[in-house]
Motif scaffolding. Structure first.
Motif, PDB file in Angstrom:
ATOM      1  N   VAL D  28     -12.010  -9.963   0.178  1.00 29.99           N
ATOM      2  CA  VAL D  28     -11.183  -8.820  -0.199  1.00 29.99           C
ATOM      3  C   VAL D  28     -10.587  -8.183   1.042  1.00 29.99           C
ATOM      4  CG1 VAL D  28     -11.198  -6.559  -1.290  1.00 29.99           C
ATOM      5  CG2 VAL D  28     -12.577  -8.420  -2.226  1.00 29.99           C
ATOM      6  N   ILE D  29     -11.426  -8.026   2.051  1.00 34.08           N
ATOM      7  CA  ILE D  29     -10.954  -7.390   3.285  1.00 34.08           C
ATOM      8  C   ILE D  29      -9.784  -8.157   3.864  1.00 34.08           C
ATOM      9  CG2 ILE D  29     -11.603  -6.981   5.673  1.00 34.08           C
ATOM     10  CD1 ILE D  29     -14.395  -6.267   4.603  1.00 34.08           C
ATOM     11  N   ARG D  30      -9.997  -9.454   3.925  1.00 29.86           N
ATOM     12  CA  ARG D  30      -8.940 -10.286   4.490  1.00 29.86           C
ATOM     13  C   ARG D  30      -7.683 -10.220   3.636  1.00 29.86           C
ATOM     14  NH1 ARG D  30      -7.747 -13.877   8.025  1.00 29.86           N
ATOM     15  NH2 ARG D  30      -6.757 -15.793   7.367  1.00 29.86           N
ATOM     16  N   ALA D  31      -7.900 -10.241   2.341  1.00 27.86           N
ATOM     17  CA  ALA D  31      -6.751 -10.224   1.437  1.00 27.86           C
ATOM     18  C   ALA D  31      -5.968  -8.926   1.588  1.00 27.86           C
ATOM     19  CB  ALA D  31      -7.218 -10.399   0.002  1.00 27.86           C
ATOM     20  N   VAL D  32      -6.695  -7.837   1.680  1.00 32.03           N
ATOM     21  CA  VAL D  32      -5.996  -6.551   1.824  1.00 32.03           C
ATOM     22  C   VAL D  32      -5.158  -6.545   3.103  1.00 32.03           C
ATOM     23  CG1 VAL D  32      -6.333  -4.098   2.288  1.00 32.03           C
ATOM     24  CG2 VAL D  32      -7.645  -5.222   0.491  1.00 32.03           C
ATOM     25  N   ALA D 102      -3.905 -15.108  11.886  1.00 35.63           N
ATOM     26  CA  ALA D 102      -4.670 -15.753  12.953  1.00 35.63           C
ATOM     27  C   ALA D 102      -6.038 -15.110  13.143  1.00 35.63           C
ATOM     28  CB  ALA D 102      -3.889 -15.697  14.266  1.00 35.63           C
ATOM     29  N   SER D 103      -6.310 -14.046  12.417  1.00 32.23           N
ATOM     30  CA  SER D 103      -7.572 -13.342  12.628  1.00 32.23           C
ATOM     31  C   SER D 103      -8.757 -14.068  12.031  1.00 32.23           C
ATOM     32  CB  SER D 103      -7.489 -11.933  12.046  1.00 32.23           C
ATOM     33  OG  SER D 103      -6.469 -11.217  12.648  1.00 32.23           O
ATOM     34  N   TRP D 104      -8.534 -15.238  11.518  1.00 32.49           N
ATOM     35  CA  TRP D 104      -9.685 -15.973  10.969  1.00 32.49           C
ATOM     36  C   TRP D 104     -10.708 -16.247  12.044  1.00 32.49           C
ATOM     37  CZ3 TRP D 104     -10.308 -20.444  13.557  1.00 32.49           C
ATOM     38  CH2 TRP D 104      -9.184 -20.946  14.217  1.00 32.49           C
TER      39      TRP D 104
END
Lengths: 619, 101, 482, 515, 169
Positions: D28-32, D102-104
């Motif tokens: 969810v965090i990433r999606a937001v 790129a924050s993966w």
């Protein structure tokens, strides 16, 4: 389809192919090759169509604004005139042949698709140079061919020499481009335009428009040609570029890209004034001589051809310098055919010998590879300038131009080069194809497949007839002469115009042949080093130009870089930045020593503070 | 020469500086405290003198306040010194340097 | 005479007495809760202050002759002190466990100090200035040495006592001289009298000695020497109160003396104020640089912030004065937020080293966030109160630069100071977020403390993002100043 | 409300939302974060596309919105775009999206990371869109501070701590000096407003006294200059980028750094024309410090990220040079380079980050032959390297060549040196890096290195490359927008030219030296 | 021809300063008791000066409060703590010199200021510091500070109790 549209299609087909291959068909090798070949062959077809429709006559210019800021107006436009049409035909034609050849040559290579993508990219860039109607666009594609060349030289990037060679080629070219760009800037500032047509008009109306900067501008622009066409003193990259796959050497480093410098000089011929031209002529002549001398003592089949290319480019540049852009372009044309042929022939040999390139490990291939041999021989004869092959006509035109300009020094130089050319080419033929095999692989060599051999045949035909198919007429027309010759006229033209040049040229070819014949027929090793001793070593070691550059230019730059890095690390980041930081910290540590924790001290400091304030205010 | 306001102020200044000197050079907390009292008294003297020569009573009222405040301060201060002495067995300022730098 | 003008003070004194009385009957266990009672009382007084007390900009109401003045400036400071005390009281409740005895007295003393500050805010006469200052100071002697089981607390108390006594001595002597020359003790009279006395050395000497006393209060160089030790040794709520309340009282009096009592003299003092401000900023920041003890760090940092605020005073303009008020308000939320966190953390961890904050983010995110916000705000970074405050201060000082280039240098030094301060403020943040984690027990915060933490954080943000209302209030408040 | 407000608001809103998402909800965090940046990028694109058709204010701004903020000192929330910043807004939004993608590589404390990332995004876009000096500065700081924290928390390498502190102190110093300059501008202009359009037009009517200009311009030049790593205030850049986590380096080097340059063009030039003329020659030499000197230093770097850091510093030289020309060609080119370099820097740092992720080192000596294992990343890196050394077809070329043309009209020697730096020095270190990283034999230890597994991870790089190429092929998309407003700026500078005689077109004075 | 008050001024002034000096720097004894005793004398002499200034009430207060209450408190504490004679430790002369210099600076500046701007005094001071006017002033104009003083005393009381209470908790 409107005529004006054709060049656009021709130009962008290869780009489309490159993009498609990169993005989509990378996995499918056949499709990649097919796309690439289709793009260039279709381009050739369209170019023919264009020629057919247009009959070399009108010049067409279609432009759109690429960038327009203030008084800087950069168009993106295509200019079709006889010069560019001719070059268009040469580029697409030779490229078509070499594309096909590559299919065979590169078969099985891991980077097959990548190769064709790069090749298409190169074709696009080269066509861009050919069709450009202004300086910036020319510069853009100039750079792009540089990159394609880099990518293709370093195609086998995992081999260190290939990767290094690509880098060297790009950087050396960049040095030339540096001058080129400054030249463009000078021209722009003084004339206010970048369009060739407009510039020509302005200079036509007022030849002094460039004023004092005329010579310097011309020479700066020539710098570009020096880099791209590998003229002295920036010639060092071309032999190294032979690290690339042979089709690349044939297409880029023999037939087309390296000729771009000459093409560019012809394109902007109106800019060049007398002083500049004489410099150009001598640079060209010197290059021709030097390269020919070096070629005599090389043992790598591709390097011999590379120095030969250098030498011939020197010829062409000399031609431009001798007010003979037409003959220069003529030689460019014929050279494209026979030098491509020679390289492809060499490639055929190399392939047959499993990537052996040392001519002293070859030998006796005449019988094992007959087609290759015969076509290679045709190329050699053409290059040596033997009547009636194409090379004879173009070289004669250049020598004739020297006579005409009463540049006898250059003329003699040209003849000497012709002798040397003939000598080293026949040396090559004798050593590679004559005598006996000198290695096992040479013994097991056999003729290449049709996909390789057919291009050889096609190019051989053009190498033979290239001198008399009307190229000279087209060029003459372009550069302002009205002379048009029929077939017969073309055949006898050299003797009609400049008999001394023609006969001396033929004589030179003969002398070279006999020299090679006497020395190398059946030789197992090179006899020349023994006879020439020091001279031979210098020739073999390429007159130590690489070493010279290593010691001067590169060292100097490294030195500057080292100094800068040192200053950066120790003075700016060290002394200044860390110094401020450290000093503050130290001051902090010292200052807080005041805070002894002793009430007495505190009281004293308090009183001292009061005293100071009072002193400050009431003194 | 008649004694004027300057004389009183001079005495006051000198007394004040004596008190200050005491605070600075003495190391016994109690004596330091006495120095502080001297300073306050110097101020008192100045105020009374000024009051007299300015011909109004404001200065004297102020002295009254100062004396009271000084008394309160002394009470608190001495209590503090006693508390400290109980804990640390010293009234020497040099022994009170737990916190520094 | 309208005695109801002093309602704030009456209520606070009454509240303090009530607390003292309640102490007599309450069981020991319930005593710490008295702090909440006191806080509630303050809230009520605050409500009263906001809704029932009005002051027209530029208009002053007097009581007890000209002794006591109620003007927007006074009201501004009164509310300021009330808010500060509120947070300090809430903080003290958490701290009560660390006080050996007299929890209720502690609250009462805080309230008495508050009363002193409230009087100081309205002081319009040297007599009132003196007694209110003394009320504050003497109360703080006690508050500082309150943890008498801890030697450091006593030592801090003694140090504060001696240096405080020294400064009292200077102040009193200064007042005597001022009185002697000008024959006036009330600010109104002094304002007219001082206009003729700007060249009188003895008068200036007296004023400067008064400034020594005020400089001591705000911990300005060269009278800052006590601050680090006392900040370090005092109980945390006291330190917080000292950093905010006492310092603000100093500034309230400074503004009154400089701009109401002797405006004519102040005009000639820009050089002195610039000098003092510059050195104070540098001293505080540079010395804080190698500091590892959190409270001591705040001691030095509070010196530096006094320097910044002096920069606004030195500007000698209405914008400068209002900037000081704004900065103080931001400083209030920031420092009190930080000290609430310190209070909560330090009661659980021995030692006050910065490393004690290690792993705070895991233990109590709210505390960590508040502390971070506080550090960022102190460092003067948007969007927090500290930034806008510094912006206003710089603006005020730079505005004067055209006539006096020294102001440019002052701002340059202030910038340098800010940069240095970032180093140690970020050091604190670093400890919070990626310091070693000594223990990971969560820190429990009671509801009132949580509320006050949220309020501080919100205050920092609100002042940084929507500063307009406070800006207006501050510029209204300084309308009466010369 | 203006679309710009949404552009600024979405990331900030996203950050706020993230604060309330439990940290265990990684997806969810990433999606937001991705959604917020994606919407922002789309909106920015919309603004860019509809730019020409949007209504224009008299001062030349579009998508304007002005609301009261701090009326007490004449500060308002005022946003709007003209040609100078519309490209920057687009670039910032796209790079932010790429950085979010790129924050993966962030594995721990991802929630905080994304919050900071969104804050940075909102801050810098706000700074670009601001038309109020205070707001301009305010937003920039909002973007800058997360940088420090990110380097401190998620940074890498041995010098992480030193880097964090140095970049924090250094950049804050620059920002504060610039702030002092901005405040002085407000004060000494006498216009009593922080509003940029109002201030600009006021100062065109009543220019500031020469003394004031001479006081303020250096503050702005060096204040902003520090933020942009103007030589010799550049050493923080390689150090910081060498230690920063990938998305931070992408956003900072790509986007946030442009703030200072934008400030110079937006504020310093039109408002302080006299001083700008006096300082132009000096600035051109400082620009050479960036271009040539930092290029040389880059040649000696052993770590790829450091090399990129110096390269990024070096590229800033073009912008400074373009600004120093004070002519429309140069200034337009400068803006063009800013946009182009934004994409490029983000791309190169992103790619370097990927390689670091795979190998754990960026020491050039340890790497080699990676192209074989990383066909996509490697190809993209080669393209980026070529874009970096000014290859046509990429946006950088268009910008750099425009700058050089502009510069040639203004001064000779600096331009020659700049061309040398652009064509030779840049190529030397970029090709050297390619040679060491991607070419040559592949050491055995890297035989397990893998290329980007899916489309998703290719996306950021693809987007950035696409932008570089799109603007490289069609620079008019930008120049047509930039030019009128660059013209405005130059006009403002030129009209003040009282001492330097106006020269006929095509025959410029040999240098804008001090008079 | 000196008048009696003037002579008395010199006498009391000298006494004040001399005793003050002995409080601070007694060359014969470093015992705090000695200092305290000399302080009493100083205060007494000051009271004398007050009388000369016609501040009779304050003179009385000075004796009663200061000499009587405060100094007794001092002595009481000294006795209570049974303080030994002060420092046996080495006297740091450098320190004394520094102190004297800074104090001397203040004195010099102050005296110079005094000399340069002598306060204007009424030629015939007629003020009488008697109880009635003083009391009136105290309870009218100065009522507020007076009340605050009472608060201060309360605080001091609380404080003293807290600080010296024997039992903790």
């Amino acid at each position: 389809m409107s005529i004006a549209l054709i060049p656009w299609v021709v130009l962008f087909l290869p780009l489309a192919a490159a993009v498609l291959i990169t993005l989509f068909t990378g996995k499918n090798r056949e499709l990649s090759a097919g796309l690439s070949i289709f793009a260039v062959v279709a381009g050739f077809g369209l170019a023919l169509l264009l020629t057919g429709v247009n009959h070399w006559q009108t010049s067409i210019e279609t432009t759109t604004d690429w960038l327009s800021v203030g008084d800087l107006n950069v168009e993106f436009g295509l200019r079709i005139d006889s010069l560019s049409t001719l070059m268009l035909l040469i580029v697409t034609g030779v490229a078509s042949v070499i594309h096909v050849y590559s299919w065979g040559y590169m078969k099985g290579d891991a980077g097959f698709s990548r190769f064709f993508a790069c090749l298409s990219l190169f074709t696009f860039s080269m066509l861009g140079i050919v069709l450009a109607n202004n300086f910036i666009q020319l510069f853009i594609f100039w750079e792009l061919v540089g990159v394609s060349s880099y990518l293709l030289i370093g195609f086998w990037y995992q081999r260190a020499p290939a990767a290094d060679a690509g880098k060297k080629a790009f950087l050396t070219n960049r040095i030339g481009d540096f001058g080129f760009l400054l030249g463009i800037l000078t021209v722009w500032v003084n004339l206010g335009s970048l369009n060739f047509g407009v510039l020509a008009q302005k200079l036509g109306a007022d030849p002094q428009a460039l004023g004092a900067t005329a010579t310097i501008a011309a020479l700066l622009i020539f710098c570009g040609a020096v880099g791209k066409s590998a003229q002295f003193p920036l010639h060092v990259w071309l032999p190294d570029a032979m690290e690339g796959p042979t089709p690349v050497s044939a297409l880029i480093h023999a037939a087309t890209m390296v000729a771009a410098g000459v093409y560019m000089l012809c394109r902007v011929f109106f800019l060049l004034n007398t002083t500049a031209l004489s410099v150009i002529a001598w640079v060209g002549g010197l290059t021709a001589l030097l390269a020919a001398l070096i070629a005599v003592q090389q043992n790598d089949i591709k390097r011999i051809l590379a120095y030969s290319t250098l030498s011939q480019l020197g010829y062409m540049v000399m031609g431009v310098g001798l007010y003979a852009p037409g003959p220069a372009m003529f030689h460019l044309t014929t050279h494209a055919f026979f030098k491509a042929l020679l390289f492809l022939g060499a490639g055929s040999v190399i392939l047959a010998l499993h990537h052996e390139q040392d001519i002293w490990k070859m030998g006796g291939l005449r019988h094992r590879m007959p087609v290759t041999y015969w076509t290679f021989l045709v190329g050699t004869l053409a290059l040596a300038g033997v009547l009636p092959l194409s090379g004879f006509y173009s070289k004669d035109a250049l020598l004739g131009a020297a006579m005409e300009q009463h540049a006898y020094g250059l003329f003699i130089l040209g003849v000497i080069v012709a002798v040397l050319t003939s000598f080293y080419m026949f040396r090559l033929v004798f050593v590679v194809f004559g005598a006996q095999k000198r290695s096992e692989t040479a013994g097991h060599a056999h003729e290449s497949p049709p996909v390789i051999v057919i291009p050889l045949r096609i190019l051989a035909v053009f190498s033979i007839i290239g001198g008399v198919i009307g190229v000279e007429n087209v060029l003459a027309a372009h550069f302002g002469s009205t002379r048009t010759l029929g077939l017969v006229g073309q055949v006898i033209a050299p003797f009609a115009d400049a008999p001394i040049a023609a006969s001396l040229g033929l004589l030179a070819a003969g002398v070279g042949f006999f020299g090679a014949y006497s020395l190398y027929r059946g030789a197992q090793s090179d006899p020349l080093p023994g006879r020439l001793s020091v001279m031979a070593r210098w020739m073999r070691d390429r007159f130590y130009f690489d070493e010279l550059y290593e010691a001067t230019v590169i060292r100097l730059h490294d030195f500057l870089a080292a100094i800068a890095a040192w200053i950066d690390r120790w003075i700016i980041a060290g002394a200044a930045v860390r110094g401020v930081h450290g000093t503050t910290e130290i001051v902090g540590r010292l200052l807080r020593e005041v805070q002894t924790g002793n009430i007495q001290t505190y009281a004293f400091l308090f009183a001292l503070g009061v005293a100071l304030v009072l002193l400050f205010m009431l003194k | 020469m008649t004694v004027g306001i300057e004389h009183y102020i001079t005495v006051s200044i000198l007394l004040f500086s004596l008190g200050l000197l005491g605070v600075i050079v003495r190391r016994n907390l109690l004596v330091i405290y006495m120095g502080l009292e001297l300073m306050l008294n110097a101020a008192n003297l100045a105020l009374v003198a000024f009051s007299r020569f300015n011909n109004d009573l404001d200065g004297q009222v102020f002295v009254f306040f100062i004396i009271t405040v000084a008394a309160a301060e002394v009470a608190v201060g001495l209590a503090l010194i006693v508390a400290l002495y109980r804990k640390r067995r010293t009234a020497h300022v040099e022994d009170l340097t737990l916190m520094k730098l | 005479m309208n005695v109801s003008l002093l309602n704030h003070e009456w209520f606070v004194i009454a509240l303090a007495l009530v607390i003292l009385l309640l102490d007599l009957w309450l069981p020991a266990k319930a005593k710490p809760r008295l702090g909440h009672v006191a806080a509630l009382g303050i809230v009520l007084i605050l409500v009263y202050s906001v809704f029932w007390v009005k002051a027209q900009p530029g208009q002053t109401l007097y009581a007890f002759g000209q002794m006591y003045a109620l003007d927007p400036l006074a009201l501004f400071f009164k509310r300021f002190f009330l808010v500060a005390t509120l947070v300090v009281l809430v903080m003290s409740v958490e701290f009560a466990g660390s006080l050996e005895s007299g929890v209720a007295e502690y609250y009462a003393l805080v309230l008495f100090a508050l009363a002193g500050m409230l009087f100081a805010a309205s002081a319009n006469h040297f007599a009132l200035l003196f007694v209110s200052l003394e009320l504050i100071t003497v109360t703080f002697y006690i508050l500082t040495s309150f943890q008498r089981a801890r030697l450091t607390s006593l030592e801090a108390g003694v140090k504060y006592l001696v240096i405080g006594g020294l400064s009292t001595g200077f102040t009193v002597f200064g007042i005597a001289l001022v009185y002697g020359i000008s024959r006036k003790l009330d600010f109104g009279g002094l304002a007219t009298a001082s206009a003729q006395l700007t060249g009188n050395k003895l008068f200036l000497l007296g004023l400067l000695l008064v400034m020594v006393g005020l400089g001591f209060k705000i911990a300005a160089f060269p009278f800052q020497i006590w601050a680090p030790d006392v900040y370090q040794g005092a109980p945390s709520p006291t330190t917080a109160f000292l950093a905010v309340g006492s310092k603000a009282a100093g500034f309230a009096l400074l503004l009154r003396v400089l701009f109401i009592a002797v405006p004519a003299v102040t005009l000639h003092w820009s050089k002195l104020l610039i000098m003092v401000s510059a050195v104070t900023i540098l001293y505080g920041n540079v010395c804080a640089l190698p500091q590892r003890n959190l409270k001591r760090l705040f001691g030095y940092s509070s010196i530096a912030h006094a320097g910044y605020m002096l920069l606004g005073v030195a500007a000698l303009s209405a914008t400068g004065q209002s900037a000081v008020l704004f900065y103080l308000t931001g400083y209030l939320f920031t420092v009190l937020g930080a000290f609430t966190v310190i209070c909560l953390v330090m009661t659980q961890v021995e030692g006050e080293d910065i490393t004690a904050l290690g792993g705070l983010y895991q233990r109590a995110p709210l505390l960590a966030v508040t502390m971070t916000l506080a550090m960022v705000s102190l460092g003067g970074i948007p969007p927090l109160a500290g930034f806008f405050g510094k912006f206003l201060l710089f603006k005020a000082a730079l505005a004067r630069g055209a006539s006096e280039p020294a102001y440019y240098w002052l701002v340059l030094i202030a910038i340098f100071g800010v940069i240095i301060s970032l180093y140690y403020y970020f050091g604190v943040i670093r400890a919070i977020f990626w310091g070693k984690e000594p223990q990971l027990t969560p820190i429990r915060a009671s509801t009132p403390v949580t509320i006050s933490l949220y309020a501080c954080a919100l205050g920092m943000l609100l002042l940084g993002i929507f500063p307009n209302w406070l800006l207006n209030a501050a510029s209204d408040a300084v309308k009466g100043l010369g | 409300m203006s679309t710009l407000t949404y552009i600024v608001g979405w990331p900030l809103l996203g950050a706020l939302v993230l604060a309330f998402v439990p940290r265990t909800f990684r997806v969810v965090i990433r999606a937001v974060a991705l959604a917020a940046t994606f919407v922002t990028a789309v909106l920015a694109l919309k603004v860019f596309v509809h730019f020409a058709g949007a209504p224009v204010s008299p001062a030349g701004f579009r998508f304007e919105q002005q609301s009261n903020w701090i009326p007490a000192i004449a500060i308002s929330y005022h946003v709007g775009v003209d040609g100078l910043n519309v490209g920057l807004v687009l670039m910032g939004a796209v790079v932010a999206f790429a950085a979010a993608c790129a924050s993966w590589e962030i594995k721990d404390r991802h929630k905080e990371f994304y919050i900071l990332l969104l804050l940075m995004t909102g801050g810098i876009l706000g700074a670009f869109a601001s038309l109020d000096l205070f707001l301009f500065y305010f937003f920039h700081e909002l973007a800058l501070v997360p940088t420090f924290i990110m380097i401190g928390v998620w940074g890498r390498g041995l010098q992480k701590n030193y880097a964090t502190f140095q970049i924090t102190l250094y950049l804050s110093l620059g920002a504060l000096i610039a702030l002092a300059g901005l405040i002085l501008l407000y004060i000494q202009s006498g216009a009593n407003t922080f509003d940029i359009p109002a201030l600009t037009s006021y100062l065109r009517q009543t220019p500031m006294a020469s003394r004031s200009q001479q006081l303020i311009f250096p503050l702005l030049l060096f204040g902003f200059g520090i933020l942009v790593s103007l030589w010799p205030f550049h050493t923080w850049a390689p150090l910081g980028y060498g230690s920063a986590p990938t998305p931070t380096a992408m956003l900072h080097a790509g986007v946030i750094k442009k703030f200072g340059l934008y400030g110079l063009i937006r504020v310093a030039l039109p408002m302080l024309p006299g001083a700008a003329q006096d300082w132009a020659a000096t600035l051109s030499w400082l620009a050479l410090g960036n271009l040539l000197y930092c290029g040389w230093v880059a040649m000696r770097q052993k770590d790829f990220n450091w090399l990129l850091g110096y390269s990024s510093v070096s590229h800033m030289g073009f912008v400074f040079l373009g600004i120093a020309t004070l002519n429309i060609v140069g200034v337009t080119g400068a803006v063009l380079v800013m946009v182009a370099h934004g994409f490029l820097a983000a791309l190169t740092f992103g790619l370097a980050g990927y390689i670091y992720q795979q190998t754990g080192t960026l020491e050039l000596e340890n790497l080699g032959g990676l192209l074989r294992r990383l066909p996509f990343i490697g190809t993209a890196l080669v393209m980026a390297a070529f874009a970096g050394c000014g290859l046509p077809g990429f946006a950088n070329f268009a910008g750099e060549v425009t700058v050089l043309f502009g510069a040639w009209k203004a001064f000779r020697l600096p331009t020659i040196c700049a061309a040398w730096a652009a064509l030779i020095v840049g190529a030397v270190y970029m090709l050297r890096a390619i040679r060491s990283l991607l070419q040559g034999p592949l050491p055995d230890k890297w035989s397990e290195v893998t290329d980007t597994p899916g489309l998703w991870r290719k996306l950021p790089f693809a987007v950035l490359l696409a932008c570089l190429i799109a603007f490289g092929f069609f620079p008019r998309l930008l120049t047509d927008k930039i030019q009128p407003d660059a013209g405005r700026v130059v006009q403002a500078v030129k009209t003040d030219r009282t001492v330097v005689q106006s020269s006929p077109d095509g025959q410029p004075p040999s240098g804008l030296a001090r008079n | 021809m000196a008048q009696l008050p003037d002579i008395l001024f010199y006498v009391f002034g000298f006494l004040t300063l001399a005793c003050g000096f002995l409080v601070v720097l007694n060359p014969f004894s470093t015992n705090p008791v000695t200092s305290a005793m000399f302080l009493v004398l100083t205060i007494a002499s000051l009271a004398g000066l007050f009388v000369l200034l016609h501040a009779f009430f304050l003179a009385a207060v000075q004796i009663l409060v200061y000499a009587g209450a405060v100094m007794v408190l001092f002595l009481f504490v000294i006795m209570l703590l049974d303080l030994p004679a002060e420092e046996k430790r080495k006297v740091r002369t450098a320190w004394v010199i520094l102190g004297v210099i800074s104090v001397g600076g203040i004195v010099a500046i102050s005296l110079r200021a005094l000399a340069q701007s002598a306060p204007v005094s009424e030629q015939t001071p007629a003020l009488e510091g008697s109880t009635i006017p003083l009391g009136r002033l105290l309870f009218t104009q100065y009522l507020l500070p007076f009340e605050i003083i009472s608060l201060l005393l309360l605080v001091a009381m609380v404080g003293v109790i807290l600080l010296s209470k024997k039992d903790l908790k």
